[in-house]
Design an enzyme around this catalytic site. Sequence first.
Site, PDB file in Angstrom:
ATOM      1  N   SER A 123       0.837  -1.199   0.000  1.00  0.00           N
ATOM      2  CA  SER A 123       0.000   0.000   0.000  1.00  0.00           C
ATOM      3  C   SER A 123       0.867   1.242   0.000  1.00  0.00           C
ATOM      4  O   SER A 123       1.988   1.238   0.533  1.00  0.00           O
ATOM      5  CB  SER A 123      -0.842  -0.034   1.277  1.00  0.00           C
ATOM      6  OG  SER A 123      -1.422   1.213   1.529  1.00  0.00           O
ATOM      7  N   TYR A 147      -1.614  -0.935  11.005  1.00  0.00           N
ATOM      8  CA  TYR A 147      -1.909  -1.522   9.692  1.00  0.00           C
ATOM      9  C   TYR A 147      -0.735  -1.287   8.734  1.00  0.00           C
ATOM     10  O   TYR A 147      -0.235  -2.215   8.087  1.00  0.00           O
ATOM     11  CB  TYR A 147      -3.199  -0.932   9.101  1.00  0.00           C
ATOM     12  CG  TYR A 147      -3.334  -1.194   7.618  1.00  0.00           C
ATOM     13  CD1 TYR A 147      -3.594  -2.479   7.154  1.00  0.00           C
ATOM     14  CD2 TYR A 147      -3.146  -0.186   6.670  1.00  0.00           C
ATOM     15  CE1 TYR A 147      -3.672  -2.748   5.790  1.00  0.00           C
ATOM     16  CE2 TYR A 147      -3.224  -0.433   5.314  1.00  0.00           C
ATOM     17  CZ  TYR A 147      -3.487  -1.715   4.877  1.00  0.00           C
ATOM     18  OH  TYR A 147      -3.557  -1.974   3.535  1.00  0.00           O
ATOM     19  N   LYS A 151       2.187  -3.877   6.694  1.00  0.00           N
ATOM     20  CA  LYS A 151       2.578  -3.890   5.270  1.00  0.00           C
ATOM     21  C   LYS A 151       4.100  -3.732   5.147  1.00  0.00           C
ATOM     22  O   LYS A 151       4.755  -4.427   4.368  1.00  0.00           O
ATOM     23  CB  LYS A 151       1.869  -2.773   4.509  1.00  0.00           C
ATOM     24  CG  LYS A 151       0.372  -2.980   4.360  1.00  0.00           C
ATOM     25  CD  LYS A 151       0.061  -4.188   3.487  1.00  0.00           C
ATOM     26  CE  LYS A 151      -1.410  -4.503   3.413  1.00  0.00           C
ATOM     27  NZ  LYS A 151      -1.709  -5.821   2.883  1.00  0.00           N
TER      28      LYS A 151
HETATM   29  P1  NAD Z   1     -10.829  -6.901   1.293  1.00  0.00           P
HETATM   30  O1  NAD Z   1     -10.997  -6.900   2.780  1.00  0.00           O
HETATM   31  O2  NAD Z   1     -12.035  -6.669   0.458  1.00  0.00           O
HETATM   32  O3  NAD Z   1     -10.118  -8.251   0.818  1.00  0.00           O
HETATM   33  C1  NAD Z   1      -9.240  -8.981   1.627  1.00  0.00           C
HETATM   34  C2  NAD Z   1      -9.743 -10.421   1.648  1.00  0.00           C
HETATM   35  O4  NAD Z   1      -8.873 -11.207   2.460  1.00  0.00           O
HETATM   36  C3  NAD Z   1     -11.150 -10.542   2.264  1.00  0.00           C
HETATM   37  O5  NAD Z   1     -11.964 -11.289   1.389  1.00  0.00           O
HETATM   38  C4  NAD Z   1     -10.914 -11.288   3.581  1.00  0.00           C
HETATM   39  O6  NAD Z   1     -12.011 -12.123   3.921  1.00  0.00           O
HETATM   40  C5  NAD Z   1      -9.649 -12.053   3.283  1.00  0.00           C
HETATM   41  N1  NAD Z   1      -8.851 -12.366   4.464  1.00  0.00           N
HETATM   42  C6  NAD Z   1      -8.440 -11.526   5.452  1.00  0.00           C
HETATM   43  N2  NAD Z   1      -7.706 -12.193   6.358  1.00  0.00           N
HETATM   44  C7  NAD Z   1      -7.633 -13.487   5.933  1.00  0.00           C
HETATM   45  C8  NAD Z   1      -7.019 -14.660   6.435  1.00  0.00           C
HETATM   46  N3  NAD Z   1      -6.335 -14.656   7.580  1.00  0.00           N
HETATM   47  N4  NAD Z   1      -7.145 -15.814   5.735  1.00  0.00           N
HETATM   48  C9  NAD Z   1      -7.848 -15.848   4.582  1.00  0.00           C
HETATM   49  N5  NAD Z   1      -8.462 -14.773   4.064  1.00  0.00           N
HETATM   50  C10 NAD Z   1      -8.354 -13.606   4.736  1.00  0.00           C
HETATM   51  O7  NAD Z   1      -9.708  -5.806   0.966  1.00  0.00           O
HETATM   52  P2  NAD Z   1      -9.227  -5.230  -0.437  1.00  0.00           P
HETATM   53  O8  NAD Z   1      -9.598  -3.793  -0.487  1.00  0.00           O
HETATM   54  O9  NAD Z   1      -9.620  -6.124  -1.537  1.00  0.00           O
HETATM   55  O10 NAD Z   1      -7.652  -5.289  -0.201  1.00  0.00           O
HETATM   56  C11 NAD Z   1      -6.875  -6.388  -0.612  1.00  0.00           C
HETATM   57  C12 NAD Z   1      -5.463  -6.189  -0.125  1.00  0.00           C
HETATM   58  O11 NAD Z   1      -4.961  -4.955  -0.624  1.00  0.00           O
HETATM   59  C13 NAD Z   1      -5.326  -6.099   1.401  1.00  0.00           C
HETATM   60  O12 NAD Z   1      -4.146  -6.750   1.773  1.00  0.00           O
HETATM   61  C14 NAD Z   1      -5.209  -4.613   1.659  1.00  0.00           C
HETATM   62  O13 NAD Z   1      -4.479  -4.341   2.823  1.00  0.00           O
HETATM   63  C15 NAD Z   1      -4.473  -4.137   0.422  1.00  0.00           C
HETATM   64  N6  NAD Z   1      -4.745  -2.725   0.084  1.00  0.00           N
HETATM   65  C16 NAD Z   1      -6.017  -2.287  -0.027  1.00  0.00           C
HETATM   66  C17 NAD Z   1      -6.255  -0.949  -0.324  1.00  0.00           C
HETATM   67  C18 NAD Z   1      -7.659  -0.409  -0.401  1.00  0.00           C
HETATM   68  O14 NAD Z   1      -7.831   0.811  -0.273  1.00  0.00           O
HETATM   69  N7  NAD Z   1      -8.674  -1.208  -0.637  1.00  0.00           N
HETATM   70  C19 NAD Z   1      -5.182  -0.084  -0.526  1.00  0.00           C
HETATM   71  C20 NAD Z   1      -3.886  -0.577  -0.416  1.00  0.00           C
HETATM   72  C21 NAD Z   1      -3.678  -1.914  -0.111  1.00  0.00           C
HETATM   73  C1  WQD Z   2      -9.319   9.842   1.047  1.00  0.00           C
HETATM   74  C2  WQD Z   2      -9.482  11.324   1.314  1.00  0.00           C
HETATM   75  C3  WQD Z   2      -9.687  11.868   3.637  1.00  0.00           C
HETATM   76  C4  WQD Z   2     -13.514   9.763   4.186  1.00  0.00           C
HETATM   77  C5  WQD Z   2      -6.745   4.794   3.186  1.00  0.00           C
HETATM   78  C6  WQD Z   2      -5.690   4.087   3.992  1.00  0.00           C
HETATM   79  C7  WQD Z   2      -4.587   3.595   3.106  1.00  0.00           C
HETATM   80  C8  WQD Z   2      -5.129   2.764   1.945  1.00  0.00           C
HETATM   81  C9  WQD Z   2      -6.263   3.439   1.256  1.00  0.00           C
HETATM   82  C10 WQD Z   2      -5.022   0.452   2.482  1.00  0.00           C
HETATM   83  C11 WQD Z   2      -8.679  11.830   2.510  1.00  0.00           C
HETATM   84  C12 WQD Z   2     -10.985  12.196   2.904  1.00  0.00           C
HETATM   85  C13 WQD Z   2     -12.362  10.309   3.665  1.00  0.00           C
HETATM   86  C14 WQD Z   2     -14.566  10.655   4.597  1.00  0.00           C
HETATM   87  C15 WQD Z   2     -13.204  12.524   3.895  1.00  0.00           C
HETATM   88  N1  WQD Z   2      -5.674   1.528   2.391  1.00  0.00           N
HETATM   89  N2  WQD Z   2     -12.219  11.667   3.511  1.00  0.00           N
HETATM   90  N3  WQD Z   2     -14.365  12.013   4.433  1.00  0.00           N
HETATM   91  O1  WQD Z   2      -6.920   7.856   3.895  1.00  0.00           O
HETATM   92  O2  WQD Z   2      -6.020   8.127   1.544  1.00  0.00           O
HETATM   93  O3  WQD Z   2      -6.154   5.896   2.524  1.00  0.00           O
HETATM   94  O4  WQD Z   2      -7.237   3.885   2.184  1.00  0.00           O
HETATM   95  O5  WQD Z   2      -3.846   0.281   2.361  1.00  0.00           O
HETATM   96  O6  WQD Z   2      -3.726   2.874   3.907  1.00  0.00           O
HETATM   97  O7  WQD Z   2      -5.176   4.996   4.954  1.00  0.00           O
HETATM   98  O8  WQD Z   2      -8.231   7.019   1.869  1.00  0.00           O
HETATM   99  O9  WQD Z   2     -10.601   7.054   1.198  1.00  0.00           O
HETATM  100  O10 WQD Z   2     -10.025   7.116   3.659  1.00  0.00           O
HETATM  101  O11 WQD Z   2      -9.563   9.113   2.254  1.00  0.00           O
HETATM  102  O12 WQD Z   2     -13.086  13.738   3.778  1.00  0.00           O
HETATM  103  O13 WQD Z   2     -15.621  10.245   5.101  1.00  0.00           O
HETATM  104  O14 WQD Z   2     -10.860  11.581   1.654  1.00  0.00           O
HETATM  105  O15 WQD Z   2      -9.416  12.840   4.614  1.00  0.00           O
HETATM  106  O16 WQD Z   2      -8.258  13.124   2.202  1.00  0.00           O
HETATM  107  P1  WQD Z   2      -6.789   7.343   2.534  1.00  0.00           P
HETATM  108  P2  WQD Z   2      -9.685   7.498   2.263  1.00  0.00           P
END
Ligand code: NAD
Ligand code: WQD
Length: 347
Positions: A123, A147, A151
């Site tokens: 991330s 979190y 990562k």
């Molecule tokens: P998500 O929660 O929709 O998907 C993650 C999946 O992993 C879920 O289906 C959950 O049930 C499964 N899971 C969690 N722990 C598990 C375990 N111990 N064993 C088996 N399955 C398990 O999340 P997402 O948004 O699809 O994110 C996928 C990956 O990308 C995550 O690792 C997340 O940290 C990373 N990521 C997400 C974002 C975002 O904003 N969505 C941003 C950056 C990184």
């Molecule tokens: C985006 C912008 C908020 C909600 C997070 C995690 C990051 C990654 C992605 C997994 C910011 C603003 C948000 C609301 C708002 N996840 N906001 N009102 O914070 O960039 O990233 O998700 O790895 O680790 O921190 O994403 O969508 O929460 O926020 O004003 O109700 O929207 O302040 O500027 P963020 P976000």
Amino acid sequence: MILIVGGAGYIGSHTCVQLLNAGHEIVVVDSLSNSKYESIKRIKEITGKEFKFYQIDLLNKNELELVFKENKFDAVVHFAGYKAVGESVEKPLKYYQNNITGTIHLCELMSEYNVKKMVFSSSATVYGIPKQVPIVETAPLQATNPYGRTKLMIEEILQDLYVSDSDWSIAILRYFNPIGAHISGKIGEDPNGIPNNLMPFITQVGVGKLEKLKVFGNDYPTVDGTGVRDYIHVEDLANGHLKALEKILASTGLDAYNLGTGSGYSVLELVNAFEKVTGIKIPYEVVDRRPGDVAVCYADPTKAEKELGWKAELGIERMCEDSWRWQSLNPNGYEVNELVTNTKTKQ
Ligand code: NAD
Ligand code: WQD
């Protein structure tokens, strides 16, 4: 055969569709701790293809080993992990246990069964408070919450693993802010409870589930004072996995790649784009900044373009259009279908 761990989740489900459409055979493992079986059904519906699904938690290494015994994998795409920043501050051990121990179990089995190729979901959070934008992969890494630390630690574990055994081939993908959904409106992001992230909050205001958006601060040094992020369509992100997979299947090594568009949008710019595309007004009020938020964060995605041949193609309008299609066709996410099943079981 590709093992997709966490494949029932938001980004995983879109990646499953693209891998199946590209002709890969897949097996999905997911605990369904943050997703629903309905998403697996819909992946099959969209692609018209079959695959094996195991409801297994990575923490249960014995059960996970059965999956390696029953199948012969060429590579693993690892999405499984908890991802809520706020919850990770309240329950750090839950995050360290799930994300880190889960990954170690997976890597141990991969090593034992000689499947040493992995695409890992990292991330942009690993850049902490960026000193410079756009962010390049060589920028200093720093975590600002548990979190993010999971990562960062997993990235280091994977690095150590590669140093110890150069047969490994690992692509670490650092996602920026994924939004959007599959064009069919059948799969998308289905957060539990009140969404933490901006786009699902906006779409839930759009369908009337939430009253108004709270904008977290309008005194940042940005175009309109609201936070700027690099929103990326989940379909582009899924395609990045396909490209990374092709690379790791053909080589060994370890590399980290930013997956972002390279452009930043403020909160209010995203709200305006959403209103323009959908014709729906999103009422909002400005509240205090959210602790831990950075002012501006966007990627320099050049490395992914050069080395993976990948580039984000879909713009902010498509992101809004597709997020809205998913939310309006599924106002309660995947839940409706789950409730129907539960009622049947009770009868
Ligand atoms: P998500 O929660 O929709 O998907 C993650 C999946 O992993 C879920 O289906 C959950 O049930 C499964 N899971 C969690 N722990 C598990 C375990 N111990 N064993 C088996 N399955 C398990 O999340 P997402 O948004 O699809 O994110 C996928 C990956 O990308 C995550 O690792 C997340 O940290 C990373 N990521 C997400 C974002 C975002 O904003 N969505 C941003 C950056 C990184
Ligand atoms: C985006 C912008 C908020 C909600 C997070 C995690 C990051 C990654 C992605 C997994 C910011 C603003 C948000 C609301 C708002 N996840 N906001 N009102 O914070 O960039 O990233 O998700 O790895 O680790 O921190 O994403 O969508 O929460 O926020 O004003 O109700 O929207 O302040 O500027 P963020 P976000």
